[in-house]
Every structure is written in structure tokens, then in C-alpha cells.
Design a protein around this motif. Structure first.
Motif, mmCIF file in Angstrom:
data_model
loop_
_atom_site.group_PDB
_atom_site.id
_atom_site.type_symbol
_atom_site.label_atom_id
_atom_site.label_comp_id
_atom_site.label_asym_id
_atom_site.label_seq_id
_atom_site.Cartn_x
_atom_site.Cartn_y
_atom_site.Cartn_z
ATOM 1 N N GLN A 125 -3.049 25.430 40.213
ATOM 2 C CA GLN A 125 -3.763 24.202 39.857
ATOM 3 C C GLN A 125 -5.276 24.341 40.068
ATOM 4 N N THR A 235 -4.796 16.691 37.517
ATOM 5 C CA THR A 235 -3.612 17.025 36.730
ATOM 6 C C THR A 235 -4.037 17.495 35.348
ATOM 7 N N TYR A 238 -6.821 18.485 33.170
ATOM 8 C CA TYR A 238 -7.951 18.577 34.101
ATOM 9 C C TYR A 238 -9.246 18.071 33.458
#
Length: 295
Positions: A125, A235, A238
Motif C-alpha cells: 500500500q 485506498t 490513492y
């Protein structure tokens, strides 16, 4: 730890984390938050913790005992490290659940040496977020490698009160002779401008802006300086918004900052750090509830 003069040129490393003159210092995050100014100094975060809805008593307790670490802080620090290229080591822990003794030992060992442990999904992430920043036409230029220095600490003396103030900039651009644009990176749930407005107020970013610009002007002698915030969602995909606060927000933040500096000066001088109130307060229903009850 090294220090730069107001002109911006690096000098020899300073002997230990002690700040006794205004300047731009390079130090670890831990050294900065430990407050290396003998007698103490006030940060932007501290200024916000002095005022309602917090209070001086809470500020003093957290300054003495520290604030409890939060998982969200770990993730935000990890994202900063990938975007800015500076910060603690990131360690990928190859386990989706940290329940076994062996995995817990790896996590503890990483944290003990100052690293940030991440689960595989978190690791992917933060790397994906940094890649999105590099693709963004504005954010990529604000944090372009070689255009400035990450994680720089500014220390200066407030002229009106003689209070030491400090700020830790995500990114300090190299002066170019024109207007200096100081970016600050924020991770968020929503980078929609309407959601950002609420975050700017709730988290006191409207105070952070003039506080940091005060530091840039005082230490570097740069009058033409503005701050922009780079908000990025946590999330996929992005999404990113780059925003600048309007004059009304900055004026409100500056007023709050002056109140905080004056409060800090008084509390330091008297040794008294009051709580919310020393008297019986009258409390009303929230406006929305009062309206509902009167329908």
C-alpha cells in the motif's frame, strides 16, 4: 545532527541534540519530539493541544509522559518515508496476522531498533501511494528529488514573547530567489476538497500553515513563502488533492497561534497548567439536538 544558517549553507555537525540558536537543524524525529531546546519550546502540535477542545493540563501531561502510539501513526510515518525518502526503516513482516510468538518477536525487534513493521498488504500500500505521488503532475514536482530536503527542523524565537518555537517541515525546498512553496504531506480517508475542509478545521491544519510559514520567514528570511497541503487517500487508486488555504483560514489560524503562544508563556512563567475549568459550567444541548427537541 547538523545545522544550517539562515542563508541556507550547511555547517559542521552540532555536538549533540541541543538547540541554543535559531536555525534549520537536521535531526531524527525522536530528537525533535524530545524538544532539544534547553528550557523548552512550543511546536505547532503543542500549540493546538494547549487550546480548546484540549487544555494546558493535557498538553503538559503529554509533554512529560508522551502520547500513546497509534497504529495510524505507524502507517502515516511509513507513507511519509516512501514519499519523502527519509525516515525510519520499514520492515515487511511476512504474515497477515501477528498472533504467533515468532511473528510477535519479529515485530517487537523491529520496533525496538526504531523501525516500522508492516504487514504485506500495508507494505504494498505505501509503495503504491508513493508511486501515485510520483505520477501526479503537481505533487511530483513539489517533492521532486534534489529540489529540497526532507524532514527539516526549524527553531526560532518569537519576537513578541521570547518563546522558543519549532516546526518540523516534511520538505524544505531549496530557495530559488522567487516565492518559496512549502509542501506538507497528509494521508487521509478522502481527498475530496469538501472533506478536506473538515479535516483542515478538525486537525488544526489552518494553524499549522501560518505556524510553519512564521518559521520559514524567521529562520530563512524569506518573505514570499506559502504552504500547500498534499492530501492522499489511503485506498486505491490513492487519489491526490493539492490545496492551499484561503486568507480567512490563515488569519483564523494565526489568531489561534498567538493565543497558544501567550498561554504557553503564562503557564511556563507561573508553573500552572490549568484543566478545562475550575468552576461549575452550564452545559446546553448541542444546537442540532435543541432544534430537534423544539420541533
Amino acid at each position: 545532527m547538523t545545522i544550517t544558517s539562515p542563508a541556507g549553507a550547511f555547517t559542521a555537525p552540532a555536538a549533540g541534540p541541543i538547540v541554543d540558536r535559531p536555525g534549520v537543524y537536521e535531526m531524527t524525529n525522536e530528537e525533535y519530539h524530545a524538544d532539544p531546546v534547553p528550557g523548552g519550546s512550543l511546536s505547532s502540535t503543542g500549540a493546538r493541544r494547549l487550546l480548546a477542545p484540549s487544555c494546558p493540563a493535557r498538553f503538559q501531561h503529554e509533554r512529560t509522559h508522551g502520547r500513546a502510539p497509534k497504529k495510524a501513526f505507524d502507517f502515516g510515518t511509513a507513507a511519509h518515508m516512501q514519499v519523502l525518502g527519509a525516515g525510519p526503516e520499514l520492515v515487511r513482516i511476512n504474515a497477515d496476522e501477528w498472533r504467533t510468538a515468532a511473528v510477535k518477536a519479529k515485530v517487537a525487534e523491529a520496533r525496538e531498533r526504531g523501525a516500522i513493521p508492516l504487514k504485506p498488504a500495508e507494505w504494498d500500500q505505501v509503495h503504491a501511494m508513493a508511486a501515485a505521488i510520483r505520477r501526479h503532475p503537481v505533487a511530483s514536482r513539489l517533492f521532486a528529488p534534489g529540489s529540497g530536503l526532507p524532514e527539516q527542523s526549524l527553531f526560532w524565537v518569537d519576537q513578541a514573547t521570547a518563546v522558543w518555537r519549532r516546526a518540523r517541515l516534511d520538505w524544505l525546498p531549496h530557495p530559488t530567489g522567487g516565492r518559496l512553496i512549502v509542501p506538507d504531506y497528509k494521508t487521509t480517508v478522502s481527498a475530496d476538497p469538501r472533506s478536506i475542509e473538515k479535516s483542515v478545521y478538525d486537525y488544526g491544519y489552518y494553524q499549522q500553515d501560518p505556524w510553519y510559514i512564521d518559521g520559514v520567514r524567521a529562520v530563512l528570511g524569506v518573505e514570499e513563502a506559502v504552504m500547500v497541503f498534499v492530501f492522499q487517500e489511503k485506498t486505491a487508486p490513492y487519489l491526490i488533492s493539492v490545496v492551499q488555504l484561503d486568507p480567512v483560514a490563515i488569519r483564523a489560524g494565526r489568531r489561534r497561534n498567538r493565543e497558544a503562544v501567550a498561554t504557553y508563556q503564562q503557564c511556563t512563567a507561573t508553573g500552572q497548567w490549568p484543566g478545562y475549568s475550575d468552576r461549575v459550567e452550564t452545559v446546553s444541548l448541542p444546537p442540532w439536538a435543541e432544534k430537534q427537541e423544539n420541533q
